[in-house]
Write an enzyme that holds these catalytic residues in place. Structure first.
Site, mmCIF file in Angstrom:
data_model
loop_
_atom_site.group_PDB
_atom_site.id
_atom_site.type_symbol
_atom_site.label_atom_id
_atom_site.label_comp_id
_atom_site.label_asym_id
_atom_site.label_seq_id
_atom_site.Cartn_x
_atom_site.Cartn_y
_atom_site.Cartn_z
ATOM 1 N N ARG A 156 31.217 22.340 45.149
ATOM 2 C CA ARG A 156 32.042 22.528 43.958
ATOM 3 C C ARG A 156 33.285 23.325 44.356
ATOM 4 O O ARG A 156 33.165 24.429 44.907
ATOM 5 C CB ARG A 156 31.239 23.286 42.893
ATOM 6 C CG ARG A 156 32.066 23.685 41.718
ATOM 7 C CD ARG A 156 31.243 24.356 40.615
ATOM 8 N NE ARG A 156 32.140 24.726 39.563
ATOM 9 C CZ ARG A 156 32.328 25.972 39.113
ATOM 10 N NH1 ARG A 156 31.591 26.973 39.579
ATOM 11 N NH2 ARG A 156 33.200 26.213 38.178
ATOM 12 N N HIS B 216 40.149 27.063 37.338
ATOM 13 C CA HIS B 216 39.409 28.275 37.704
ATOM 14 C C HIS B 216 40.437 29.414 37.753
ATOM 15 O O HIS B 216 40.700 30.005 38.785
ATOM 16 C CB HIS B 216 38.684 28.073 39.039
ATOM 17 C CG HIS B 216 37.570 29.041 39.305
ATOM 18 N ND1 HIS B 216 36.269 28.661 39.556
ATOM 19 C CD2 HIS B 216 37.567 30.398 39.363
ATOM 20 C CE1 HIS B 216 35.525 29.725 39.776
ATOM 21 N NE2 HIS B 216 36.281 30.805 39.664
ATOM 22 N N GLU C 299 34.268 29.291 33.292
ATOM 23 C CA GLU C 299 34.101 30.591 32.649
ATOM 24 C C GLU C 299 35.258 30.947 31.722
ATOM 25 O O GLU C 299 36.009 31.926 31.966
ATOM 26 C CB GLU C 299 33.907 31.687 33.709
ATOM 27 C CG GLU C 299 32.679 31.466 34.564
ATOM 28 C CD GLU C 299 32.421 32.570 35.580
ATOM 29 O OE1 GLU C 299 33.245 33.493 35.682
ATOM 30 O OE2 GLU C 299 31.404 32.515 36.278
ATOM 31 N N ASN D 57 26.835 29.404 34.814
ATOM 32 C CA ASN D 57 27.002 30.373 35.895
ATOM 33 C C ASN D 57 26.198 31.603 35.505
ATOM 34 O O ASN D 57 26.427 32.179 34.431
ATOM 35 C CB ASN D 57 28.474 30.769 36.057
ATOM 36 C CG ASN D 57 29.341 29.573 36.440
ATOM 37 O OD1 ASN D 57 28.837 28.475 36.683
ATOM 38 N ND2 ASN D 57 30.641 29.787 36.515
ATOM 39 N N TYR E 254 24.536 35.431 36.682
ATOM 40 C CA TYR E 254 24.433 36.530 37.649
ATOM 41 C C TYR E 254 23.463 37.620 37.193
ATOM 42 O O TYR E 254 22.602 38.038 37.936
ATOM 43 C CB TYR E 254 25.823 37.137 37.918
ATOM 44 C CG TYR E 254 26.706 36.173 38.688
ATOM 45 C CD1 TYR E 254 26.680 36.141 40.075
ATOM 46 C CD2 TYR E 254 27.525 35.265 38.026
ATOM 47 C CE1 TYR E 254 27.453 35.234 40.798
ATOM 48 C CE2 TYR E 254 28.308 34.357 38.741
ATOM 49 C CZ TYR E 254 28.264 34.345 40.115
ATOM 50 O OH TYR E 254 29.013 33.435 40.824
ATOM 51 N N GLU F 227 27.111 28.217 39.374
ATOM 52 C CA GLU F 227 27.285 29.423 40.195
ATOM 53 C C GLU F 227 26.058 30.300 40.042
ATOM 54 O O GLU F 227 25.571 30.501 38.926
ATOM 55 C CB GLU F 227 28.486 30.272 39.731
ATOM 56 C CG GLU F 227 29.825 29.727 40.099
ATOM 57 C CD GLU F 227 30.958 30.658 39.660
ATOM 58 O OE1 GLU F 227 30.750 31.886 39.563
ATOM 59 O OE2 GLU F 227 32.052 30.131 39.409
HETATM 60 O O1 IFM Z 1 33.957 35.136 42.149
HETATM 61 C C1 IFM Z 1 33.584 34.885 40.834
HETATM 62 C C2 IFM Z 1 33.949 33.466 40.438
HETATM 63 O O2 IFM Z 1 35.305 33.204 40.630
HETATM 64 C C3 IFM Z 1 33.625 33.229 38.994
HETATM 65 N N1 IFM Z 1 32.268 33.619 38.678
HETATM 66 C C4 IFM Z 1 31.800 34.881 39.161
HETATM 67 C C5 IFM Z 1 32.103 35.051 40.624
HETATM 68 C C6 IFM Z 1 31.593 36.414 41.124
HETATM 69 O O3 IFM Z 1 32.194 37.442 40.415
#
Ligand code: IFM
Length: 475
Positions: free
Chosen positions: A80, A124, A169, A298, A300, A375
């Site tokens: 990606r 992005h 995002e 995405n 985290y 992500e």
């Molecule tokens: O690096 C970023 C990415 O550009 C977008 N999502 C989160 C990642 C980590 O912070």
């Protein structure tokens, strides 16, 4: 005792890695590219750690062939990447620059020749500076400019790229860019951030129809949301209401119109003192609600919130950088708490169950819509050993735990089709500069030499076999 077994993923599952243009390409002044908001922002004093910029980044623009060869050698079957808008359409208007498009055509051909499925993200975060000068995402016209750009890229690459992602995002673009100001363009205007969110949604919807008109019907279109798992600190009604408010601002503001054709009424109510939402014009919600072929998530870390006991929140532990301005418009009385548990170098708590919860939430909210984790990954303070090798067992453990939760969600009915590790290689981590290493491949920033970390080899093996090894065999 039974032998530990591997855990197989469904056949055809995509195991990829993700990057974005400004974070890796460099070559910011080549072949007709003009500044984006991130060029301007990173060149403004005190906006990024150490004043670092993406001018050179990891020079992927010149090294893309070697980078693709490395992905193939590792065993990845998907990649990606994002297209830099100012490389393709420098002023954000008018015809495309052929040299810009040619770069992406060469990249895609290289991927296809090596059996790696490309997934192309159109936006992005690198808005052409000229469009920001004209008002940026708070202006309605930016959505139309985005659709025009989408059409140009769709016409040029739709014959060879099947997976398309409109916006990455949008939460970060709207609220870090226009409310807290820790991202480009660095504005701190909560009302403008809500307008930006709507126009990002509208830009997505307009781009979907522009792409459908420009590309073969087999191509699949998605959007990537950094949907949050928002957890209340307690079951106290005030904490539940706080969690609802943040959920509306993190998730509802996007998947409301995208998946259900309306903004949540609780969001409209909670932000009424900032905006009357009169910029949502007739037909916009129908445009935004255009059917999708897949949804990108995405993930985290989860958020843990409560109501402030005295009505005023202290410093926010929401993991989105430090600013006196909140990225949560109209929610100044919500407190963000640090979730317990181990953390990555970003300070983000590791909680793989959040990924499972998110996948199951979307399975309920958008039944049957294929899901891609576009992500997921972790930053660690990786350093080469004296022998030059880079060992990152924490990242392997992180990936193992999250991929296990993906498999768990698939077993429970989630239609997950792919997983993209963030990130292929160390790169420019926005306001943090080069200080946070998310890559599976280590980059020596002095020489730009690439060295696969042990996690890259481990993940390549997962991709090659389509299965997770037993937990004990992970390092
Ligand atoms: O690096 C970023 C990415 O550009 C977008 N999502 C989160 C990642 C980590 O912070």
């Amino acid at each position: 005792m039974p032998e530990p077994t591997t855990v197989a993923f469904p056949p055809g599952f995509l195991f990829g890695a993700a990057t974005s243009a400004y974070q890796i390409e460099g070559a910011v002044r080549e072949d007709g590219r003009t500044p984006s908001i991130w060029d301007t922002f990173s060149h403004t004093p005190d906006r990024t750690a150490g004043g670092e910029t993406g001018d050179i980044a990891v020079d992927h623009y010149h090294r893309y062939r070697d980078d693709v060869a490395l992905m193939a050698e590792l065993g990845l079957n998907a990649y990606r990447f994002s297209v830099s808008w100012p490389r393709v359409q420098p002023t954000g208007r008018g015809p495309a620059v052929q040299r810009g498009l040619d770069f992406y055509r060469r990249l895609v051909d290289e991927l296809l020749a090596r059996g790696i499925a490309p997934a192309l993200t159109l936006y992005h975060w690198d808005l052409p500076q000229e469009l920001e000068d004209a008002g940026g995402w708070p202006e309605r016209d930016t959505a139309f400019r985005f659709a025009e750009y989408a059409q140009l890229v769709g016409e040029a690459l739709g014959d060879r790229v099947e997976q398309w992602i409109t916006v990455n995002e949008p939460w970060c673009s709207a609220f870090l860019g226009y409310a807290s100001g820790v991202h480009a363009p660095g504005r701190t205007d909560p009302a403008a951030s809500l307008r930006a969110a709507h126009h990002l949604n509208l830009g997505h919807g307009l781009a979907v129809s522009a792409l459908r008109a420009a590309m073969p019907a087999r191509n699949r279109i998605a959007i990537s949301l950094n949907s949050s798992v928002v957890r209340p600190l307690s079951q106290d009604p005030a904490d539940l209401a706080a969690a609802r408010r943040i959920d509306d601002l993190a998730n509802g503001v996007f998947h409301g119109p995208l998946l259900h054709g309306e903004y949540p009424s609780s969001l409209l109510e909670a932000t009424r003192s900032l905006t009357d939402w009169s910029y949502v014009l007739d037909g916009d919600l129908r445009t935004i609600n255009a059917p999708l072929d897949a949804l990108g998530l995405n993930y985290y870390t989860p958020a843990l919130v409560s109501a402030a006991s005295d009505g005023v929140a202290g410093p926010r532990a929401d993991g989105h950088g430090s600013s006196d301005h909140s990225p949560w418009p109209g929610a100044d009385d919500v407190v963000f708490h640090q979730t317990p548990g181990d953390r990555t170098e970003m300070g983000w708590t590791i909680d793989p169950t959040g990924l499972y919860d998110l996948l199951m939430r979307y399975t309920r909210e958008a039944p049957g819509l294929p899901l891609h984790i576009t992500e997921n990954g972790a930053a660690y303070d990786d350093k080469p050993d004296p022998d030059g090798r880079v060992h990152d067992p924490e990242r392997i453990a992180y990936l193992h735990a999250h991929l296990s939760e993906v498999r768990h969600a698939i077993a429970d009915g989630a239609e997950v089709r792919g997983y993209y590790l963030w990130s292929l290689m160390d790169n420019f981590e926005w306001a943090y500069g080069y200080g946070k290493r998310f890559g599976a491949v280590y980059v020596d920033y002095a020489t730009l030499e690439r060295t696969p970390k042990s996690s890259a080899r481990w993940y390549g093996e997962v991709a090659r076999t389509g299965a997770l090894p037993p937990v004990d065999a992970r390092v």
